[in-house]
Design an enzyme around this catalytic site. Structure first.
Site: not given
Length: 354
Positions: A149, A176, A179, A267, A307, A335
Site C-alpha cells: 500500500r 486500487h 478494492q 471517494d 470505499c 474486502r
C-alpha cells in the site's frame, strides 16, 4: 532453499483462458441446509498461480469470474475449516496508513492458514533507506507474497520486477484494484453476475478509484460514467486502455449524469498526500457531495458505494452511508472475502518452504 526451487512467476496471458479446475465444483447450499463445506480435494484450481496483481487488467475476464466466484463462496462460509495457504507468509508493506487493507489482508491470511507480517515505511524506508529492488530481493527469500500500500505505482512495478513471489497492489496513486474486487462482489450480490450494460456512475475526484472503475468496466461490460470537475479527470493512460479495448467511458461534469444510476460511487476529495491542496479541492468539488437527495435520483433499485474512510461533510454525509440504498458496510466486509479469494488464486499452488 535455492531460488530455483521456487515456482517461476507466470506472465499474465493476453487472451488465453485460465486452466479449468480439474476437481469438482460444489453446488451452493440451500438456506435450510447451511453452507456446503469445501474440502482440500474439492477446492477450485488457482487460476493466477504465482502472478502479480498490480492492476485489474492483470487478470482476464475469465480469471475475474473465478476470483469473484471464490469470494462469494467464502462469504457463504463454504471455505470454513480449509487452510490452503498453511505454511505460507505474506509481507504487508505500508507507506500509507490503513484500517481495511491491513485488517483484511492480515485476517485473510490467518483464515486461510497462512501468516502475515506488517512492515511500516519507518521500518523499511522504500527508496530511501534501501533501494526498492533490494527490498524485493530480500523479501522474496523469506516470504511467499508481498502486498504493498504505497504512494507510487512505480514502487509496486519495481517490487514486482525484482521479486520472484507475487506482488499485490493494496493501493497506489494510480490504481486500487483489490478494492474493486470487493466492490464488484457487492454489486453482484445486488444484480447477479451479468453486469453488462449496468450504469456505474463514479462522482468526485478522478483518482485511483476512478481509474480502477474504468478497468473493471473493460472486464465486465458495465457502462462507466465519471462525473468530476474540469481538471480532475481520470488518468489519460487509463482512458487509453478503454479506447484500446473498444469500451466507451463517459466523462462529464454534469451532475445530472447521476440520475438513473444502478451504482453510485464516491471517494474522498482529498487523499493522503494531498493535504496541501485541501482548500483548492474543497472549492473545486463543491456541489459534488452525495446526499440522500441525490440517492433519490438513482435507479429505484440502485445502490450507493464508498470505499471508506468517509470525510463526512465533504464527499458525502452520514445520512447517505446509512441510507437504505447504501451498501457501504457490506462493501467493507467484502474486502476480506475478495482479498482472500485473490490470495488463494495467486498463492494456492505454492508449497511451504519448510
Amino acid at each position: 532453499m535455492t531460488k530455483a526451487a521456487r515456482p517461476a512467476k507466470k506472465p499474465a496471458p493476453a487472451t488465453q483462458a485460465p486452466k479449468q479446475a480439474s476437481r469438482p465444483r460444489v453446488a451452493a447450499a440451500t438456506k435450510s441446509s447451511g453452507p456446503v463445506l469445501l474440502t482440500p480435494e474439492t477446492l477450485p484450481a488457482p487460476v493466477m498461480a504465482g502472478r502479480d496483481f498490480l492492476s485489474n487488467l492483470d487478470m482476464s475476464a475469465q480469471e475475474l469470474r473465478a476470483v469473484l466466484d471464490t469470494a462469494h463462496s467464502m462469504r457463504r462460509g463454504e471455505w470454513r475449516g480449509v487452510r490452503p495457504l498453511s505454511g505460507l507468509s505474506l509481507a504487508l508493506v505500508f507507506e500509507k496508513a490503513s484500517l481495511r487493507t491491513r485488517t483484511t489482508f492480515d485476517v485473510g491470511m490467518y483464515q486461510l492458514g497462512g501468516h502475515a507480517i506488517t512492515l511500516s515505511n519507518q521500518e523499511i524506508g522504500l527508496g530511501t533507506r534501501e533501494r526498492v529492488s533490494d527490498v524485493a530481493r530480500n523479501l522474496e527469500r523469506w516470504v511467499d507474497g508481498v502486498m504493498g500500500r504505497v504512494y507510487l505505482q512505480q514502487t509496486l512495478v519495481e517490487l514486482a520486477e525484482h521479486a520472484s513471489v507475487p506482488v499485490v497492489n493494496g493501493l497506489s496513486d494510480m490504481l486500487h484494484p483489490a478494492q474493486l474486487l470487493a466492490d464488484y462482489q457487492t454489486i453482484e450480490q445486488e444484480y447477479g453476475q451479468d453486469l453488462a450494460g449496468r450504469r456505474v456512475v463514479y462522482i468526485g475526484d478522478g483518482n485511483n478509484l476512478a481509474n480502477s472503475h474504468i478497468h473493471m468496466g473493460i472486464l465486465t461490460g458495465t457502462d462507466v460514467t465519471v462525473v468530476t470537475p474540469v481538471g480532475y479527470e481520470p488518468n489519460a493512460g487509463v482512458l487509453m486502455d478503454a479506447v484500446k479495448a473498444g469500451v466507451n467511458v463517459t466523462l462529464t461534469n454534469d451532475l445530472a449524469a447521476v440520475e438513473g444510476a444502478d451504482v453510485l460511487y464516491t471517494d474522498v476529495w482529498i487523499s493522503m498526500g494531498q493535504e496541501a491542496e485541501a482548500d483548492i479541492r474543497r472549492r473545486a468539488f463543491r456541489g459534488y457531495q452525495v446526499t440522500p437527495g441525490m440517492l433519490d435520483t438513482i435507479a429505484p433499485g440502485g445502490i450507493f458505494l464508498h470505499c471508506l474512510p468517509a470525510h463526512y461533510g465533504e464527499e458525502t454525509v452520514p445520512e447517505a452511508t446509512e441510507h437504505p440504498k447504501s451498501r457501504v458496510f457490506d462493501q467493507a466486509e467484502n474486502r476480506l472475502h475478495a482479498q482472500k479469494a485473490l490470495l488463494y488464486h495467486l498463492m494456492g499452488a505454492m508449497k511451504p518452504r519448510w
